[in-house]
Enzyme design. Structure first.
Site, PDB file in Angstrom:
ATOM      1  N   SER A   1      -1.729  -3.583  -6.233  1.00  0.00           N
ATOM      2  CA  SER A   1      -1.811  -4.868  -6.934  1.00  0.00           C
ATOM      3  C   SER A   1      -2.092  -6.008  -5.959  1.00  0.00           C
ATOM      4  O   SER A   1      -1.409  -6.165  -4.958  1.00  0.00           O
ATOM      5  CB  SER A   1      -0.500  -5.151  -7.673  1.00  0.00           C
ATOM      6  N   GLU A  12      11.182   8.921 -14.860  1.00  0.00           N
ATOM      7  CA  GLU A  12      11.523  10.298 -14.491  1.00  0.00           C
ATOM      8  C   GLU A  12      12.326  10.336 -13.190  1.00  0.00           C
ATOM      9  O   GLU A  12      13.320  11.070 -13.058  1.00  0.00           O
ATOM     10  CB  GLU A  12      10.248  11.141 -14.361  1.00  0.00           C
ATOM     11  N   SER A  21       1.076   3.775  -3.295  1.00  0.00           N
ATOM     12  CA  SER A  21       0.542   4.855  -4.134  1.00  0.00           C
ATOM     13  C   SER A  21      -0.834   5.316  -3.670  1.00  0.00           C
ATOM     14  O   SER A  21      -1.646   4.532  -3.180  1.00  0.00           O
ATOM     15  CB  SER A  21       0.457   4.395  -5.585  1.00  0.00           C
ATOM     16  N   GLY A  27       0.827  -1.205   0.000  1.00  0.00           N
ATOM     17  CA  GLY A  27       0.000   0.000   0.000  1.00  0.00           C
ATOM     18  C   GLY A  27       0.858   1.250   0.000  1.00  0.00           C
ATOM     19  O   GLY A  27       1.135   1.832   1.061  1.00  0.00           O
ATOM     20  N   GLU A  40      13.262  -4.566  -4.528  1.00  0.00           N
ATOM     21  CA  GLU A  40      12.623  -4.806  -5.816  1.00  0.00           C
ATOM     22  C   GLU A  40      13.600  -4.618  -6.972  1.00  0.00           C
ATOM     23  O   GLU A  40      13.508  -5.298  -7.991  1.00  0.00           O
ATOM     24  CB  GLU A  40      11.438  -3.841  -5.977  1.00  0.00           C
TER      25      GLU A  40
END
Length: 391
Positions: free
Chosen positions: A164, A376, A132, A130, A249
């Site tokens: 997700s 970015e 974003s 959890g 990750e």
């Protein structure tokens, strides 16, 4: 320069390859050509993950009590290579395995490691991340979900999105704001929130990949009470946990991009001069990514810290996959828009509905430039830490 592995590393590879040869379930092999999803993890996938855990092959770098065998970084690399050669997923709850459990082993208490991390690794429960929010995607420090201490509990209110696998998860590793008066990077904490907590609502939604692809979720928190013992890491120290979580990750993420490029190379059939030019670019991107990744791997094996190189690899790999998928779809022409997954749910034992379409490969390629830190953000890191440019 040494371009091969020492004998003990190759022995490690051979032992794992022999294990796969003897134990790989048909269902896992059949699911090889589908995009991985953490939604609705089937019983056979849980059994497969548990088998890997019990034999020390789930995450070899972990200690045995957490599904590994204290393997070094080069052994971990060849373990991933063997999985990628066969297109095998060690887990169908990838965030739970690679981010949440790994973060708990790095930042959690001994009780949290036993109660949560071990059970996630053994596929007894699933977990989602959890992070974003509607107004805080790439800029995690802009999150607004609040957690207020009330005795032995935190009371959580707010919303997450793009979560997700949340609708199938048993627990969420949730980033919340615990000090609204502190600088925005310094007022964040991390809580483990069981998804059956009163006041927590999960709302899955479809993506462009099809109406059956319900992996994304909105998650709403309305006066959700969370035991204070579920705090992961120090209070208001969530920014460090976030960097650690994303670091887990990204460590060998470049290898997955290289594998996807290799798959596209094998499946891409150039027809025109323009197609052949695109194919050559794809081949060079693949080679460059593997060489740069190997150099980063060697530095890590020597104990050298080079966080910025992970951003270079993530940026190069994710954008190369996106360009490759775009070129391949263009070369395929109108036939590339055929998308059987739009009309039929995935059945891993039905070969007619197993292979991803070119359209699906293309639209999924955009996720790589977003998840784990956008392109970015990676360019900012490269500019500041590699090129020495001002903020």
């Amino acid at each position: 320069m040494q371009l091969n592995f020492d004998p003990e590393v190759e022995e490690f590879r051979a032992e794992f390859a022999a294990f796969l040869g003897e134990n790989l379930p048909d269902e896992v092999a059949a699911a090889a050509d589908r995009p991985i999803s953490s939604a609705e993890v089937p019983p056979w996938a849980r059994e497969w993950q548990r088998l890997l855990f019990d034999n020390g092959w789930l995450l070899p770098g972990n200690p045995p009590e957490f599904g590994g065998r204290n393997a070094g970084i080069l052994q971990q690399y060849v373990h991933l290579q063997e999985l990628s050669y066969r297109r095998i997923y060690p887990s169908f709850n990838p965030q739970g395995l690679g981010i949440i459990a790994a973060s708990l082993l790095s930042f959690g208490t001994e009780e949290q490691k036993t109660r949560w991390a071990r059970r996630i690794l053994r596929a007894e429960i699933t977990a989602a991340l959890g992070m974003s929010e509607p107004g805080a995607g790439s800029d995690l420090a802009g999150l607004r979900t609040r957690a207020v201490r009330d005795g032995d509990e935190f009371v959580v209110n707010g919303q997450k999105v793009w979560t997700s696998g949340a609708h199938d998860a048993d627990v969420l590793l949730t980033f919340v704001r615990t000090d609204p008066d502190a600088p925005k990077h310094k007022g964040i904490s991390v809580l483990l929130i069981p998804t059956d907590s009163p006041g927590l609502t999960r709302r899955p939604f479809a993506s462009i990949c099809g109406p059956h692809d319900l992996d994304f979720n909105e998650v709403f928190f309305e006066n959700v009470r969370v035991p204070a013992e579920n705090l992961v890491g120090p209070l208001n120290g969530g920014w460090g946990v976030a960097n650690g979580s994303l670091g887990h990750e990204r460590t060998l993420l470049w290898l997955s991009f290289a594998d996807r490029l290799q798959e596209l190379l094998e499946d891409f059939r150039p027809k025109t001069v323009l197609d052949r030019d695109s194919y050559a670019t794809l081949a060079m991107d693949n080679q460059a990514l593997r060489l740069l990744g190997s150099a980063a791997l060697a530095r890590e094996a020597r104990g050298e810290q080079d966080v910025a190189s992970l951003s270079v690899l993530k940026l190069l790999g994710s954008e190369a996959v996106q360009r490759a998928a775009d070129s391949a779809l263009y070369a395929k022409g109108i036939d590339g828009l055929d998308h059987p997954g739009m009309t039929a749910p995935f059945n891993p034992l039905n070969n007619d509905n197993m292979v991803s379409s070119w359209f699906e490969r293309y639209v999924r390629s955009f996720a790589g430039t977003i998840a784990g830190g956008t392109s970015e953000i990676q360019r900012n890191i490269v500019a500041e830490r590699v090129l020495g440019l001002p903020r």
